[in-house]
Design an enzyme around this catalytic site. Structure first.
Site, PDB file in Angstrom:
ATOM      1  N   ASP A  75       5.911  -7.332   1.206  1.00 40.00           N
ATOM      2  CA  ASP A  75       5.216  -6.670   2.313  1.00 40.00           C
ATOM      3  C   ASP A  75       4.973  -7.738   3.390  1.00 40.00           C
ATOM      4  O   ASP A  75       4.973  -8.935   3.098  1.00 40.00           O
ATOM      5  CB  ASP A  75       3.872  -6.072   1.869  1.00 40.00           C
TER       6      ASP A  75
ATOM      7  N   ILE B 239       3.355  13.718   2.885  1.00 40.07           N
ATOM      8  CA  ILE B 239       2.779  13.064   1.706  1.00 40.07           C
ATOM      9  C   ILE B 239       1.455  12.387   2.091  1.00 40.07           C
ATOM     10  O   ILE B 239       1.396  11.655   3.088  1.00 40.07           O
ATOM     11  CB  ILE B 239       3.746  11.999   1.118  1.00 40.07           C
TER      12      ILE B 239
ATOM     13  N   ASN C 114      11.820   0.691   0.852  1.00 38.45           N
ATOM     14  CA  ASN C 114      10.715   1.566   1.285  1.00 38.45           C
ATOM     15  C   ASN C 114      10.156   1.197   2.661  1.00 38.45           C
ATOM     16  O   ASN C 114       9.511   2.019   3.309  1.00 38.45           O
ATOM     17  CB  ASN C 114       9.611   1.499   0.216  1.00 38.45           C
TER      18      ASN C 114
ATOM     19  N   TYR D  97      12.288   7.783  15.360  1.00 36.62           N
ATOM     20  CA  TYR D  97      12.102   7.567  13.924  1.00 36.62           C
ATOM     21  C   TYR D  97      13.072   8.428  13.109  1.00 36.62           C
ATOM     22  O   TYR D  97      13.754   7.938  12.194  1.00 36.62           O
ATOM     23  CB  TYR D  97      10.648   7.918  13.586  1.00 36.62           C
TER      24      TYR D  97
ATOM     25  N   ASP E  98       8.785 -10.520   6.271  1.00 35.75           N
ATOM     26  CA  ASP E  98       9.211  -9.432   7.159  1.00 35.75           C
ATOM     27  C   ASP E  98      10.592  -8.962   6.685  1.00 35.75           C
ATOM     28  O   ASP E  98      11.538  -9.757   6.632  1.00 35.75           O
ATOM     29  CB  ASP E  98       9.280  -9.965   8.601  1.00 35.75           C
TER      30      ASP E  98
ATOM     31  N   ARG F  19       0.863  -1.189   0.000  1.00 37.27           N
ATOM     32  CA  ARG F  19       0.000   0.000   0.000  1.00 37.27           C
ATOM     33  C   ARG F  19       0.904   1.245   0.000  1.00 37.27           C
ATOM     34  O   ARG F  19       2.130   1.130   0.011  1.00 37.27           O
ATOM     35  CB  ARG F  19      -0.896   0.002   1.244  1.00 37.27           C
TER      36      ARG F  19
ATOM     37  N   LYS G 281      16.030   7.356  10.500  1.00 34.39           N
ATOM     38  CA  LYS G 281      16.075   7.793   9.097  1.00 34.39           C
ATOM     39  C   LYS G 281      17.383   8.540   8.792  1.00 34.39           C
ATOM     40  O   LYS G 281      17.922   8.428   7.685  1.00 34.39           O
ATOM     41  CB  LYS G 281      14.870   8.678   8.779  1.00 34.39           C
TER      42      LYS G 281
ATOM     43  N   THR H   7      -0.541   9.778   1.981  1.00 29.29           N
ATOM     44  CA  THR H   7      -0.898   8.367   1.854  1.00 29.29           C
ATOM     45  C   THR H   7      -2.187   8.153   2.650  1.00 29.29           C
ATOM     46  O   THR H   7      -2.609   9.031   3.417  1.00 29.29           O
ATOM     47  CB  THR H   7       0.212   7.487   2.451  1.00 29.29           C
TER      48      THR H   7
HETATM   49  N1  LIG Z   1       3.848   9.178   3.992  1.00 27.56           N
HETATM   50  C1  LIG Z   1       4.727  10.118   4.299  1.00 27.56           C
HETATM   51  O1  LIG Z   1       4.380  11.314   4.337  1.00 27.56           O
HETATM   52  C2  LIG Z   1       6.172   9.772   4.565  1.00 27.56           C
HETATM   53  C3  LIG Z   1       7.034  10.827   4.915  1.00 27.56           C
HETATM   54  C4  LIG Z   1       8.380  10.553   5.133  1.00 27.56           C
HETATM   55  C5  LIG Z   1       8.858   9.259   4.976  1.00 27.56           C
HETATM   56  N2  LIG Z   1       8.006   8.240   4.659  1.00 27.56           N
HETATM   57  C6  LIG Z   1       8.573   6.894   4.533  1.00 27.56           C
HETATM   58  O2  LIG Z   1       8.097   6.278   3.337  1.00 27.56           O
HETATM   59  C7  LIG Z   1       7.953   4.863   3.549  1.00 27.56           C
HETATM   60  C8  LIG Z   1       6.527   4.433   3.235  1.00 27.56           C
HETATM   61  O3  LIG Z   1       5.623   5.217   3.992  1.00 27.56           O
HETATM   62  P1  LIG Z   1       4.031   5.045   3.865  1.00 27.56           P
HETATM   63  O4  LIG Z   1       3.452   6.322   4.357  1.00 27.56           O
HETATM   64  O5  LIG Z   1       3.664   4.552   2.524  1.00 27.56           O
HETATM   65  O6  LIG Z   1       3.798   3.898   4.990  1.00 27.56           O
HETATM   66  P2  LIG Z   1       2.677   2.782   5.144  1.00 27.56           P
HETATM   67  O7  LIG Z   1       2.693   2.380   6.581  1.00 27.56           O
HETATM   68  O8  LIG Z   1       1.374   3.214   4.561  1.00 27.56           O
HETATM   69  O9  LIG Z   1       3.231   1.575   4.249  1.00 27.56           O
HETATM   70  C9  LIG Z   1       4.325   0.815   4.670  1.00 27.56           C
HETATM   71  C10 LIG Z   1       4.163  -0.606   4.169  1.00 27.56           C
HETATM   72  O10 LIG Z   1       5.297  -1.342   4.648  1.00 27.56           O
HETATM   73  C11 LIG Z   1       4.856  -2.555   5.232  1.00 27.56           C
HETATM   74  N3  LIG Z   1       5.798  -2.950   6.279  1.00 27.56           N
HETATM   75  C12 LIG Z   1       5.995  -2.357   7.487  1.00 27.56           C
HETATM   76  N4  LIG Z   1       6.948  -3.012   8.183  1.00 27.56           N
HETATM   77  C13 LIG Z   1       7.349  -4.044   7.385  1.00 27.56           C
HETATM   78  C14 LIG Z   1       8.297  -5.083   7.542  1.00 27.56           C
HETATM   79  N5  LIG Z   1       9.017  -5.214   8.659  1.00 27.56           N
HETATM   80  N6  LIG Z   1       8.461  -5.970   6.525  1.00 27.56           N
HETATM   81  C15 LIG Z   1       7.728  -5.857   5.381  1.00 27.56           C
HETATM   82  N7  LIG Z   1       6.815  -4.897   5.172  1.00 27.56           N
HETATM   83  C16 LIG Z   1       6.626  -4.006   6.171  1.00 27.56           C
HETATM   84  C17 LIG Z   1       3.463  -2.275   5.764  1.00 27.56           C
HETATM   85  O11 LIG Z   1       2.696  -3.474   5.886  1.00 27.56           O
HETATM   86  C18 LIG Z   1       2.907  -1.302   4.725  1.00 27.56           C
HETATM   87  O12 LIG Z   1       2.247  -1.982   3.673  1.00 27.56           O
HETATM   88  C19 LIG Z   1       8.389   4.606   4.990  1.00 27.56           C
HETATM   89  O13 LIG Z   1       9.771   4.272   5.012  1.00 27.56           O
HETATM   90  C20 LIG Z   1       8.171   5.959   5.657  1.00 27.56           C
HETATM   91  O14 LIG Z   1       8.974   6.129   6.807  1.00 27.56           O
HETATM   92  C21 LIG Z   1       6.667   8.481   4.456  1.00 27.56           C
END
Ligand SMILES: NC(=O)c1ccc[n+]([C@@H]2O[C@H](COP(=O)([O-])OP(=O)(O)OC[C@H]3O[C@@H](n4cnc5c(N)ncnc54)[C@H](O)[C@@H]3O)[C@@H](O)[C@H]2O)c1
Length: 283
Positions: free
Chosen positions: A50, A217, A115, A184, A88, A29, A188, A219
Site C-alpha cells: 500500500d 460494496i 487491487n 475511471y 506506490d 484497508r 477499468k 467499504t
Molecule cells: N468499493 C467498491 O464498491 C468498489 C467497486 C468497484 C470497484 N472497486 C475497486 O476495488 C479496489 C479497491 O477499492 P476500495 O473501495 O477498497 O478502495 P480504497 O480506496 O478504500 O482502498 C484502496 C487502497 O489502495 C491504496 N492505493 C491507492 N493508490 C495506490 C498506489 N498508487 N499504490 C499503492 N497503493 C495505493 C490506498 O492507500 C488504499 O489503502 C479498487 O481497484 C476499486 O476501483 C471498488
C-alpha cells in the site's frame, strides 16, 4: 515491514489455499485488506502493499475494523506468513523491489491480486466524458491500468503453471454508468481487456488471468457515500436488494485463486448482486 509466522497458529490454518503464496496490492484497508484476511484464513501466505499500510486511518469505519497495527500484524495473528511493503504501485522500480523480495523470501508467487485502483476527480470540474480534464483521464489510467500492467509484468517471471492472476475491474468498467465515472470506468474497461490479452498469452504456461468487477460494496470509503445519497436508493438498484460487503468480493477472489476455477480464464466475474443487469429501479 515483515512478520514471522507463528508456528502454533500456523498448524491451525487449513483451507483451500494452503501453501499458496499471494501478493495483494493496495491492501492497507478496504477490499484489499478483506482479500488478504480472507485468503489467509483459507491457508495462504500473504504479501501486501500500500502507499501507506496505515491508510485505514483516513476513514473512521476502516479504523474501527482494525484488530492490529496494520493488516500485516492481523495476518500474523491468523497464523500465516506475511510480508508488507509501503510502495506506490505505479512506481516500477519500487514494485520490482517488492517482487524481488518475495522471490527471495518465498521462492515464487502463486496468486497476484491487482487491487490498487479507484477513481480520482478534479474538485469542482466537469467530469462528463465530453469535457473531463485530461489530467484526470491520465491519473485514472495510471492508477488502475498502469499499476496492474506493472505488477503483472514483474510477477509473471516468478509464477509457474497453476498460478492465478486476478485483476480488479468495476461495474463502471462493464457499463456506462454515471457520467462522473467516465475516466475511471474507461480505465477499468481497459484493465478487463488487457486481462483477456494476457490470459491468451499465458494460457499455454498454465497461468490463468481473470477479473473481478465489484458493484456497490460497503467499504469504509463508500459507506460514507451511500449514507449521503441514501442507502435505500442504492439498494433499489440491486437485484438482491442489498449493498455488497467486502466478504462477498473476497469469496469470489478465493474461488478464482484456487483449484475450483482451474478451467476458468479470461473471464470477468461481476460481484454486484445483479445491479448491472437490473435495468429498472424498485420504488
Ligand atoms: N468499493 C467498491 O464498491 C468498489 C467497486 C468497484 C470497484 N472497486 C475497486 O476495488 C479496489 C479497491 O477499492 P476500495 O473501495 O477498497 O478502495 P480504497 O480506496 O478504500 O482502498 C484502496 C487502497 O489502495 C491504496 N492505493 C491507492 N493508490 C495506490 C498506489 N498508487 N499504490 C499503492 N497503493 C495505493 C490506498 O492507500 C488504499 O489503502 C479498487 O481497484 C476499486 O476501483 C471498488
Amino acid at each position: 515491514m515483515t512478520s514471522q509466522v507463528n508456528p502454533d497458529l500456523r498448524q491451525l490454518v487449513r483451507g483451500t489455499l494452503e501453501g499458496k503464496r499471494v501478493l495483494i496490492t493496495g491492501a492497507g484497508r478496504g477490499l484489499g485488506r478483506s482479500y488478504a484476511l480472507h485468503l489467509a484464513r483459507a491457508g495462504a501466505d500473504v504479501a501486501v502493499t500500500d502507499l501507506s499500510l496505515h491508510s485505514f486511518r483516513e476513514y473512521e469505519a476502516e479504523a474501527a475494523l482494525m484488530r492490529g497495527d496494520t493488516v500485516v500484524s492481523e495476518l500474523h495473528d491468523i497464523g500465516v506468513q506475511a510480508l508488507g511493503y509501503e510502495v506506490d504501485a505505479t512506481d516500477e522500480e519500487a514494485m520490482k523491489g517488492v517482487v524481488d523480495s518475495i522471490q527471495t523470501a518465498w521462492g515464487g508467487l502463486d496468486v497476484l491480486v491487482n487491487n490498487v485502483g479507484g477513481g480520482s476527480y478534479s474538485q469542482g470540474l466537469d467530469t462528463r466524458p465530453s469535457t473531463l480534464p485530461i489530467r484526470d483521464l491520465r491519473d485514472n489510467f495510471e492508477r488502475n491500468l498502469v499499476s496492474t500492467v506493472i505488477a503483472c509484468q514483474l510477477a509473471i517471471p516468478i509464477m509457474g503453471s497453476g498460478a492465478s492472476i486476478i485483476n480488479i475491474g468495476s461495474q463502471a468498467g462493464e457499463a456506462a454508468t454515471e457520467a462522473m465515472y467516465s475516466a475511471y470506468g474507461s480505465a477499468k474497461a481497459a484493465v478487463a481487456h488487457y486481462s483477456r490479452f494476457l490470459a491468451n498469452e499465458l494460457g499455454p504456461r498454465g497461468i490463468r488471468v481473470n477479473v473481478v468487477a465489484p458493484g456497490y460494496i460497503a467499504t469504509g470509503r463508500l459507506s460514507k457515500v451511500f449514507a449521503e445519497v441514501g442507502e435505500k436508493s442504492v439498494e433499489n438498484r440491486i437485484a438482491l436488494g442489498r449493498i455488497g460487503t467486502p466478504e462477498d468480493c473476497a469469496s469470489a477472489i478465493e474461488f478464482l485463486a484456487g483449484e475450483g476455477s482451474r478451467y476458468i480464464t479470461s473471464q470477468t466475474l461481476k460481484v454486484d448482486g445483479g445491479s448491472l443487469n437490473f435495468a429498472t429501479s424498485r420504488q
